[in-house]
Design an enzyme around this catalytic site. Structure first.
Site, short mmCIF file in Angstrom:
data_model
loop_
_atom_site.label_atom_id
_atom_site.label_comp_id
_atom_site.label_asym_id
_atom_site.label_seq_id
_atom_site.Cartn_x
_atom_site.Cartn_y
_atom_site.Cartn_z
CB ILE A 38 -0.96 0.00 1.21
CG1 ILE A 38 -1.86 -1.23 1.15
CG2 ILE A 38 -1.82 1.27 1.22
CD1 ILE A 38 -2.74 -1.42 2.37
CB THR A 123 2.20 -1.15 10.22
OG1 THR A 123 1.14 -0.83 11.13
CG2 THR A 123 3.27 -0.08 10.28
CE LYS A 152 -7.55 -4.61 6.74
NZ LYS A 152 -7.46 -5.67 5.75
N GLY A 181 -11.28 -1.55 0.09
CA GLY A 181 -10.11 -1.17 -0.73
C GLY A 181 -10.33 0.23 -1.28
CD GLU A 237 -5.06 -8.24 5.77
OE1 GLU A 237 -4.32 -7.58 6.51
OE2 GLU A 237 -5.72 -7.73 4.85
CE LYS A 252 -11.32 -5.47 4.68
NZ LYS A 252 -11.04 -6.48 3.65
N1 HSE Z 1 -6.82 -9.14 2.85
C1 HSE Z 1 -7.82 -8.16 2.56
C2 HSE Z 1 -8.81 -8.76 1.60
C3 HSE Z 1 -7.15 -6.96 1.96
O1 HSE Z 1 -8.54 -9.81 1.04
O2 HSE Z 1 -9.89 -8.20 1.43
C4 HSE Z 1 -8.02 -5.74 1.89
O3 HSE Z 1 -8.43 -5.32 3.16
#
Ligand code: HSE
Length: 366
Positions: A38, A123, A152, A181, A237, A252
């Site tokens: 990112i 991070t 997050k 995203g 991740e 999320k």
């Molecule tokens: N690992 C997360 C996903 C990345 O696959 O949605 C985006 O937050």
């Protein structure tokens, strides 16, 4: 000069007779913490959009600090981003970029050593204790710096406290890139529906699991093969169990429910089941009924739940590949669905740029 702007970062009103839609040019000094997919994506966008950000939005970002796991770069006059990016990508280290490099300097030390208006925290997500991102965000807010985060963990564990801290210190905390995203799910629910009230949320919020389930369903690939592909594409991740065990979706869901429904939840309030147990048999059984299996986060009254469920192929929420989709139920409008790319470096970086523009607007309007 707009309220909240110091002479350090205020350039001045636009030129007379200019067609520009904004009133002021603002320099925002940025400190980037975390320089992975990112952070590098953000650098790419800042380089590519430098002129446009200035001419179309009156925003002149200047990166004055970058910290990665090995050390930190600083330059109050502005780091040479193309060089930093090249050094990191080709040699794996910021030390070779030519700017003032401090081996072993931590992000918190960097925050004490260089002044900036906005700290961008990128991070990796840690949902056990939120660290080190939580410490970075708390330190930045206490130092009265605005924060944009794509991480997050700190929000899933301590969002109510962090929002209060930002308010108390008179700065902004933005986190568009944490959900969806680059897709503006949080902005849509927060501002576009005003003054409607959101009463329920149902979302496919994890690109990795959606990609795995789609590959298993469409190519008959195994769970592990599909996961490996998702990792190669940069969706997963750093610790992919966060994706497949449902924690990323839960984080999320917490962020979305807190932001759009004024809840004060943390990830500990979510009942979570991941997709590890899903087999080809389950997928084929659902398919015969015209359904797909998807990992879905839902608010049900006061309860927050994440679990794999069957969704009809004909339901617009039944998105494929690494897409995210969210269904918002609101009092007046009823049902809205937002769909878009939910993961990826550039996509998330574009959400960070949006947050930067929002902070610029707020600083200008005082
Ligand atoms: N690992 C997360 C996903 C990345 O696959 O949605 C985006 O937050």
């Amino acid at each position: 000069m707009p309220t909240g702007c110091t002479s350090d970062f205020f350039i001045g009103p636009k030129k007379q007779n200019s067609e520009e839609s904004f009133s002021y040019h603002i320099v925002l000094r940025l400190i980037l913490i975390g320089y992975g997919v990112i952070g590098q994506g953000l650098s790419e966008l800042l380089i590519a959009r430098e002129r446009e950000l200035s001419s179309s939005y009156g925003l002149n970002p200047r990166v004055v600090g970058i910290a990665d796991q090995r050390g930190a770069l600083m330059d109050p006059r502005g780091i040479n981003l193309p060089k930093a990016l090249e050094a990191k990508r080709k040699k794996g280290s910021l030390s070779l970029s030519g700017s003032d490099y401090h081996k072993g300097m931590s992000a918190t030390e960097l925050l004490r050593s260089v002044e900036g208006e906005v700290v961008v925290e990128m991070t990796p997500t840690n949902l056990r204790d939120g660290q080190p991102g939580l410490l970075h965000i708390e330190s930045a807010l206490r130092s009265k710096m605005n924060v944009i985060t794509a991480n997050k963990g700190p929000l899933a564990l301590a969002m109510p406290v962090l929002l209060e801290s930002a308010k108390y210190h008179g700065v902004h905390l933005r986190f568009s890139g944490t959900v969806g995203g680059g897709t503006p799910i949080l902005e849509f629910g927060k501002t576009c529906l005003n003054p409607d009230k959101i009463t329920a949320i149902q979302g496919i919020l994890n690109g990795t699991t959606n990609f795995i389930l789609t590959r298993m369903e469409q190519d008959g690939k195994s769970f592990n093969e599909s996961l490996q592909l998702a990792q190669e594409l940069g969706y997963a991740e750093t610790d992919p169990s966060l994706d497949i065990d449902g924690y990323d979706t839960a984080a999320k869901l917490v962020i979305t429910a807190n932001w759009l429904m004024a809840k004060r939840s943390t990830i500990k309030d979510v009942s979570i089941t991941g997709i590890r147990e899903i087999t080809q048999k389950d997928i084929q059984r659902a398919r015969k009924k015209g359904n797909a299996i998807r990992l879905v986060g839902t608010t049900e009254g006061d309860h927050l739940t994440v679990k794999p469920i069957e969704i009809a192929y004909t339901d617009p929420l039944c998105v494929k590949e690494a897409l995210n989709g969210i269904r918002l139920i609101s009092e007046f409008v009823g049902e809205e669905i937002v769909i878009g790319k939910g993961a990826g470096g550039l996509e998330t970086a574009s959400a960070i740029l949006r947050d930067m523009l929002a902070i610029r607007e707020r600083l200008v309007s005082g």
